[in-house]
Design a protein around this motif. Structure first.
Motif, PDB file in Angstrom:
ATOM      1  N   LEU A  94      -1.145   8.314   8.476  1.00 27.09           N
ATOM      2  CA  LEU A  94      -1.120   7.146   7.598  1.00 27.09           C
ATOM      3  C   LEU A  94      -2.488   6.469   7.620  1.00 27.09           C
ATOM      4  O   LEU A  94      -3.068   6.258   8.689  1.00 27.09           O
ATOM      5  N   LEU A  95      -2.989   6.132   6.440  1.00 27.62           N
ATOM      6  CA  LEU A  95      -4.282   5.469   6.319  1.00 27.62           C
ATOM      7  C   LEU A  95      -4.140   3.994   5.973  1.00 27.62           C
ATOM      8  O   LEU A  95      -5.140   3.316   5.723  1.00 27.62           O
ATOM      9  N   GLY A  96      -2.897   3.502   5.963  1.00 30.24           N
ATOM     10  CA  GLY A  96      -2.632   2.091   5.681  1.00 30.24           C
ATOM     11  C   GLY A  96      -1.285   1.693   6.252  1.00 30.24           C
ATOM     12  O   GLY A  96      -0.471   2.542   6.639  1.00 30.24           O
ATOM     13  N   GLU A  97      -1.036   0.401   6.294  1.00 29.50           N
ATOM     14  CA  GLU A  97       0.230  -0.114   6.815  1.00 29.50           C
ATOM     15  C   GLU A  97       1.319  -0.023   5.746  1.00 29.50           C
ATOM     16  O   GLU A  97       1.060  -0.289   4.563  1.00 29.50           O
ATOM     17  N   PRO A  98       2.543   0.357   6.135  1.00 29.42           N
ATOM     18  CA  PRO A  98       3.654   0.373   5.161  1.00 29.42           C
ATOM     19  C   PRO A  98       3.890  -1.019   4.575  1.00 29.42           C
ATOM     20  O   PRO A  98       3.579  -2.038   5.212  1.00 29.42           O
ATOM     21  N   ALA A  99       4.444  -1.051   3.380  1.00 27.25           N
ATOM     22  CA  ALA A  99       4.704  -2.330   2.715  1.00 27.25           C
ATOM     23  C   ALA A  99       5.734  -3.135   3.508  1.00 27.25           C
ATOM     24  O   ALA A  99       6.687  -2.560   4.066  1.00 27.25           O
ATOM     25  N   PRO A 100       5.596  -4.461   3.585  1.00 31.07           N
ATOM     26  CA  PRO A 100       6.568  -5.294   4.305  1.00 31.07           C
ATOM     27  C   PRO A 100       7.966  -5.155   3.693  1.00 31.07           C
ATOM     28  O   PRO A 100       8.125  -5.052   2.473  1.00 31.07           O
ATOM     29  N   THR A 101       8.972  -5.169   4.550  1.00 32.69           N
ATOM     30  CA  THR A 101      10.352  -5.016   4.071  1.00 32.69           C
ATOM     31  C   THR A 101      10.756  -6.148   3.139  1.00 32.69           C
ATOM     32  O   THR A 101      11.524  -5.940   2.194  1.00 32.69           O
ATOM     33  N   GLY A 133       2.502 -14.298  -0.804  1.00 35.66           N
ATOM     34  CA  GLY A 133       1.177 -14.472  -0.195  1.00 35.66           C
ATOM     35  C   GLY A 133       0.679 -13.227   0.523  1.00 35.66           C
ATOM     36  O   GLY A 133       0.068 -13.313   1.589  1.00 35.66           O
ATOM     37  N   LEU A 134       0.922 -12.060  -0.063  1.00 40.82           N
ATOM     38  CA  LEU A 134       0.567 -10.796   0.577  1.00 40.82           C
ATOM     39  C   LEU A 134      -0.812 -10.312   0.135  1.00 40.82           C
ATOM     40  O   LEU A 134      -1.235 -10.549  -1.011  1.00 40.82           O
ATOM     41  N   GLU A 135      -1.503  -9.616   1.037  1.00 42.25           N
ATOM     42  CA  GLU A 135      -2.803  -9.030   0.702  1.00 42.25           C
ATOM     43  C   GLU A 135      -2.590  -7.578   0.271  1.00 42.25           C
ATOM     44  O   GLU A 135      -2.837  -6.634   1.008  1.00 42.25           O
ATOM     45  N   LEU A 136      -2.078  -7.428  -0.933  1.00 39.39           N
ATOM     46  CA  LEU A 136      -1.810  -6.112  -1.500  1.00 39.39           C
ATOM     47  C   LEU A 136      -2.546  -5.984  -2.823  1.00 39.39           C
ATOM     48  O   LEU A 136      -2.819  -6.981  -3.499  1.00 39.39           O
ATOM     49  N   GLN A 137      -2.887  -4.754  -3.195  1.00 35.38           N
ATOM     50  CA  GLN A 137      -3.555  -4.512  -4.476  1.00 35.38           C
ATOM     51  C   GLN A 137      -2.659  -3.671  -5.379  1.00 35.38           C
ATOM     52  O   GLN A 137      -1.821  -2.898  -4.908  1.00 35.38           O
ATOM     53  N   VAL A 138      -2.862  -3.852  -6.679  1.00 34.84           N
ATOM     54  CA  VAL A 138      -2.100  -3.093  -7.674  1.00 34.84           C
ATOM     55  C   VAL A 138      -3.071  -2.176  -8.413  1.00 34.84           C
ATOM     56  O   VAL A 138      -4.115  -2.622  -8.916  1.00 34.84           O
ATOM     57  N   ILE A 139      -2.728  -0.888  -8.462  1.00 34.52           N
ATOM     58  CA  ILE A 139      -3.552   0.112  -9.138  1.00 34.52           C
ATOM     59  C   ILE A 139      -2.730   0.708 -10.284  1.00 34.52           C
ATOM     60  O   ILE A 139      -1.567   1.078 -10.104  1.00 34.52           O
ATOM     61  N   PHE A 140      -3.365   0.783 -11.461  1.00 33.83           N
ATOM     62  CA  PHE A 140      -2.680   1.302 -12.645  1.00 33.83           C
ATOM     63  C   PHE A 140      -3.147   2.727 -12.931  1.00 33.83           C
ATOM     64  O   PHE A 140      -4.319   3.062 -12.742  1.00 33.83           O
ATOM     65  N   ASN A 141      -2.225   3.537 -13.399  1.00 36.20           N
ATOM     66  CA  ASN A 141      -2.564   4.920 -13.719  1.00 36.20           C
ATOM     67  C   ASN A 141      -1.623   5.451 -14.797  1.00 36.20           C
ATOM     68  O   ASN A 141      -0.502   5.868 -14.505  1.00 36.20           O
TER      69      ASN A 141
END
Length: 570
Positions: A80-87, A126-134
């Motif tokens: 894993l190269l990142g933390e799983p999304a919070p539940t 208040g999460l530090e997450l990014q959204v990527i579109f494809n």
């Protein structure tokens, strides 16, 4: 070989409707047979990919979940190269009826038009997450995780540099990883914005486009694209018409010649700084310890200890480690023998990894003397990424000189160095009128090209600019370059031979004298003509032209402008 790996997207690039054709699989096998590696870079979740692509073991590594998961098919190990999304994030999306919703090891994915609900949920929690579109897909990942980060992780495992990778893709989320590859390619069906930014676009779409790319890789190592890969060029300087003088990082071998004190070190250091800035790996063989303080490189050996071949190679196995091999601890007469042992080892490493991208040989006439018998046996017929630095090109082994395609000479009688080079190889030298170069100038000749030798001004590196900054700040400018506070009546003759003294005198002179020079524009003129700092001169001009500024205010403003440009002693 320049390109040791192909990194490819899956959907819309390698695959059509989720499937890879037999012809495309055959091409992938042929690429592996050529000694190259394969990396799959996809936004798909690994379990999904394994279901639709049974031949995944063709790839050395798989970057899945848009850069969040690294998978090795040979060992079946996942990383894993990142933390799983919070539940609570997953629960909130489901409470908002976000559908469809897919949760991977790290990635959380849905489809348009659910991006509004996704963004609102990230904001509300208040999460530090990014959204990527494809292409309609909406992917949520930890900040900083993308295909480029995933590819970097794969290359670290493989001990390869992105400068030895070709990347191919088709969509928005491919921008990141294609931008770090030495050569970026888009298949014909790619989005227009992607096709505008890559180095090459295939004639064919999807898997057929990948086949086209693989055929070119195997046939020519993409050498036909070298001229258009301008974004990696290394700046040498500028001509009189302000056009840039560059060398290509691949395909170039340089002889840097000239008299002592003529500027060889200045140019060599500047070029090496730019090579390092672009993260090309270099190895400097340094007989005299001239590079022992070079930033961004590990120095092996000193006057008391000779470097060991194994430690040099161990460091260079790491793609981002640059090495200076200091030979001061080896007797002068033994240095050519050490170099004769080191060079084949470096070339063997390069044959496996493409690195080091540059091998720099200082004092080449000592390490590769004309009388050196092993030279023709040790050196291949063609060798790129080589820089030979010498005072005496005519004393360098002809086998070494024959590798050179770019000659840069500095100091007195530069035309004589080109003549000596040609005579050593039995070539007819170009016609060059006798000339004297000014400080900071060089004469260049691209051997084998239909161009005449030309002069250019060397673009100094950071170290040289810092040295000049110290000179102007605390050095000794000549009488004709110093600033003189004289006042309107010429009663004073206070000389400031550097910026420190300028500030000290400026603080002590009377307001009338200060304003006299301010209103005449003397400060900006001195900064421009003597200090040769156009930016500082422009700032001073703005202060001088503000008629409402008092002596106290303008004095502080000029002092502040100097402090911003130069680090002055406390």
């Amino acid at each position: 070989m320049r390109y040791f790996a192909l990194a490819t997207d899956y959907d819309g690039t390698l695959a059509a409707d989720g499937r890879v054709t037999k012809d495309t699989l055959t091409a992938l096998k042929q690429l592996r047979a050529s000694g190259r590696k394969l990396i799959l870079v996809t936004g798909r979740e690994l379990d999904d990919l394994l279901q639709v692509f049974e031949q995944i073991d063709l790839f050395d590594y798989v970057v899945a979940e848009n850069g969040a998961l690294l998978y090795c098919p040979a060992s079946r190990q996942e990383k894993l190269l990142g933390e799983p999304a919070p539940t609570e994030f997953i629960k909130a999306l489901r409470d908002r009826q976000v559908n469809p919703l897919s949760v991977g090891r790290v990635i959380v994915a849905t489809w348009h038009p659910q991006e509004t609900a996704v963004l609102e949920t990230i904001r509300d929690l208040g999460l530090e997450l990014q959204v990527i579109f494809n292409k309609g897909a909406v992917m949520v990942l930890p900040s900083g995780i993308n295909k480029a980060a995933g590819l970097a992780a794969a290359l670290d495992e493989m001990k390869l540099s992105p400068h030895n990778v070709v990347g191919v893709g088709d969509a928005e989320n491919d921008h990141a990883f294609l931008s770090v590859c030495e050569c970026s390619v888009a298949v014909a069906n790619a989005l227009p914005m992607l096709k505008e930014r890559v180095d090459f676009v295939t004639d064919s779409s999807r898997g057929d486009g990948v086949i086209e790319l693989i055929d070119k890789l195997i046939a020519s190592d993409l050498s036909e694209l070298d001229e258009q890969l301008q974004r990696h060029n290394i700046l040498l300087g500028t001509k009189k018409d302000n056009s840039e003088v560059n060398i290509q990082p691949s395909g170039s071998s340089i002889l840097l010649a000239g008299t002592s004190g003529g500027g060889k070190s200045t140019l060599a250091t500047a070029v090496l700084e730019r090579i390092a800035e672009q993260k090309y790996q270099f190895c400097i063989i340094d007989p005299e310890g001239d590079y022992e303080n070079f930033e961004g490189a590990v120095v092996l050996g000193d006057a008391e200890r000779s470097p060991r071949l194994t430690e040099v190679l161990d460091l260079l196995e790491k793609p981002y480690e640059n090495v200076v091999v200091n030979l001061l601890g080896i007797a002068v007469e033994d240095r050519p023998a050490f170099f004769a042992e080191l060079l084949p080892a470096l070339l063997e490493l390069r044959s496996r990894t493409g690195r080091p991208h540059w091998i720099v040989v200082d004092e080449a006439h000592h390490l590769m003397p004309a009388s050196w018998n092993p030279a023709s046996l040790t050196l291949p017929q063609q060798l790129e990424g080589m820089m030979l630095i010498t005072v005496h090109p005519d004393r360098v082994a002809a086998a070494g000189l024959s590798l050179i395609n770019t000659i840069v000479t500095v100091g007195n009688s530069p035309q004589e160095n080109i003549k000596a080079f040609c005579e050593a190889l039995g070539d007819c030298p170009p016609q060059i009128a006798p000339q004297t170069l000014e400080t900071g100038e060089a004469l260049a000749w691209f051997r084998g090209k239909q161009t005449e030798p030309f002069c250019f001004r060397i673009a100094p590196g950071h170290r040289e600019r810092r040295r000049h900054a110290r000179k102007y700040a605390e050095g000794e400018l000549g009488e004709d370059k110093s600033f003189y506070f004289q006042g309107s009546q010429g009663k004073l003759n206070l000389r400031a031979q550097n910026l420190i003294l300028f500030i000290q005198i400026a603080e002590g002179v009377d307001d009338e004298t200060w304003l006299y020079h301010l209103q005449r524009g003397d400060y900006s003129r001195w900064f421009r003509q003597a200090i040769k700092d156009e930016s500082l001169a422009e700032e001073a001009e703005e202060i001088e032209q503000n008629n409402r500024t008092s002596a106290h205010e303008s004095r502080d403003a000029i002092k502040g402008a100097i402090a911003q440009h130069y680090t002055l002693p406390a």
